[in-house]
Enzyme design. Sequence first.
Site: not given
Ligand code: GLC
Length: 559
Positions: A98, A207, A256, A334-335
Site C-alpha cells: 500500500d 492510497d 483508488e 477495510h473501509d
Molecule cells: C484510504 C484508505 C483508508 C485511509 C485513507 C487515508 O481511503 O483506504 O483506510 O483511512 O485512505 O489514508
Amino acid sequence: MKRAWWQEAVIYQVYLRSFKDSNGDGIGDFGGLIEKLDYLKNLGVDAIWVSPHYESPMDDNGYDISDFYQVSKDYGSIEDVKALINEAHQRDMKILFDLVLNHTSDEHPWFEAAKDKNHPDHEKYHDYYIWHKPKYDEHGHKMMPTNWRSWFGGPVWEYNESTDEYYLHIFSKKMPDLNWRSEAMKDDLKAMTLWWINQGVDGFRVDASNHLEKDWDFPDGHPGYEYFSSLPKHHEYLEEMSKEVFKPNNVMTIGEAGGATKEEALRYCGFDSDEFDMLIHFGHTWADTDNQNFLTPGKWAKGNLRLREIKESFARWYEMLGNKGWNIIYWHNHDQPRILSHYGDDGQYRKESAKMLAYTLYFMPGTPIVYQGEEIGMTNVDYQELNDFRDVEVYTEYDNFISFGASHEVAMQALRDRARDNARSPFQWSSEEYAGFSDVKPWMNVVGNYKEINLEDQLQSEDSVYQTYKHVLENRKEDDIAFGEITFIDLESEDFYIYLNKTRFATYYVVANFTGETKNLTLSESLEGYHLLHQNYPDTEVIKEMILRPYEAFVLRKK
Ligand code: GLC
Ligand code: CA
C-alpha cells in the site's frame, strides 16, 4: 494484446494488523502472514495486497506514516519483508504494498521540521505541506481558512502556534496533507517508492490517489470535497509518478478513486493509461443509504438495499472501459462493513447469502479482490462499548451523531452497522480462544461468533462458505472468466442479480435472489445445454418458472 499477469490473477487483501499474530503481542504481523501463505495459495490466491506496514503512530492503523523507510515494529523488520516477498515468489504469488502519497503522520520528521519555525530544516520542509494563515471575524477572533469538512468528520484545518498558520488534513488531524506542488517533496516520494521497488515488491495499491491536488484559492464549501478531491491536476501528478517510477520499473499499480467520469476512467486505468493498471472505485459500496436520516447521516444511515444501483455501477464500469481497459471487481475492503452483514444476511441465511454473494461477484469479468475473512463469511462486530472500537473516524463521527441529536444507542448501532472497524476485527482461524488469531488478547476484540464461524471448521465441511470460495476461484481459472463478456439480465430488478458471462470456452448463467424473501422468477434464457455448477440450496431444481427461496442462487454453465 498480450495478457498481463494481473488480468488472470486473484488478488487477496490482507489487513495485516488483524490477519495473524505470530509473536504473541496481540497484533497481526509479517510472521503471521508468512505462516499463512500456503493457506492463501491453496485458496487460489495469486497476489496479496498488504495494508500499510510502515513505521507509524497508528492513528489510522498505518495510513499515517512517520517513516516510509522503516517497517513498523508491530509488524516486524525489513528482513521479514524480504522473507515475505521471497516466500511468496517461491509459491508463484506476488506481493503488492500500500503506497500512501497524499499525507504523512504529523510525527514524520518532515512535518516536525515544517511546523517548527526554529527547526534547522524548517525552510526546506515547510513547503512539503499545505498551510494557510488564519482568517479573522469582525470581533478579531481567529477563524479557519475554509469550512471544509474532513473525510473523517471534523474540520480539515488544525492551528499551528509556531508559524501562526493552519495546516490542511483531509483525513485525521494527525495526517497532514502533502503539497504536490513542491518539486522537492515529489522527488522524495519518488525516491522512496523506488526504494521499495528495489526491495522486490511487485506492485502497489496507491492510497487516496484522487486527493493529491487541492484548490489553492481555498473557497468555502461544506463539505467542500470538490475543492480537495478529484481536481484535474491530480491526474498530472499520477502520470508523473507512473512515467518516472512505476512504468520504467514494471510494477503493477492499482489506484483508488471515487466518482470517475468515462474520460477519467480511461485516463486512470485504460490500457494506454499513463496512470494505473487498474482502479478501485466505489459506486457499488453504499447502495443502501437513507438520505432521510439526519441523526447518523451519509454512509452511516442504513436504509433499504437498492440492488439496481450495485448492478448499474458494475455495468457502467464495464461500459466505460469496454475493451480499452481492465476492471476490478470486489465486494468490500477495510473501509466498508463486512459484505455479509451489509448486503447479505448474517443471521438465519448466513451460509446461503454468503454463497449467493460469492456467485454473483466472482463469475464476473475482471480481476477480483477478495477481502480477508470474506471467504469464511465473517460478519460485522458485536461491540457494546464505544471504546471497543479502534478506528479514529469512529470517535469524530460518534460526537457528530450525538450533536445531531442521536441517542447513545442509536449512535452505537450506526457504528455496528457501518464503521470501518466491522471489517477489521481479527481473522477467525479456529474455535480456540481469540479465534486462533493470537495467544493473548488482540489489539481489537474478536467477534463473539468465532466458535460458529471459523476457518478450521469450514476446512472440514464440504458445505462451507470457504469451500464455495475455493471452488469458485478455481472455476475462474478454468474458463477464462476474467476475459468474458458480461450481459446483465433484468438490470432494473431490485430483487434479482442475473447475468451471462460469455467466455472463449463456456457461458456462465448466474441467477440470484438477492432478497430474504421468496420470489417468483421466469428464467429468460433457454436452459438447453446448461448444467448446474453451483447451488446454495441442496435441492434446487432449475426450471423455466421458478420459486426462489430467500437468497437462493445458482450458477449454470454451458460448454
Ligand atoms: C484510504 C484508505 C483508508 C485511509 C485513507 C487515508 O481511503 O483506504 O483506510 O483511512 O485512505 O489514508
Ligand atoms: Ca505480533
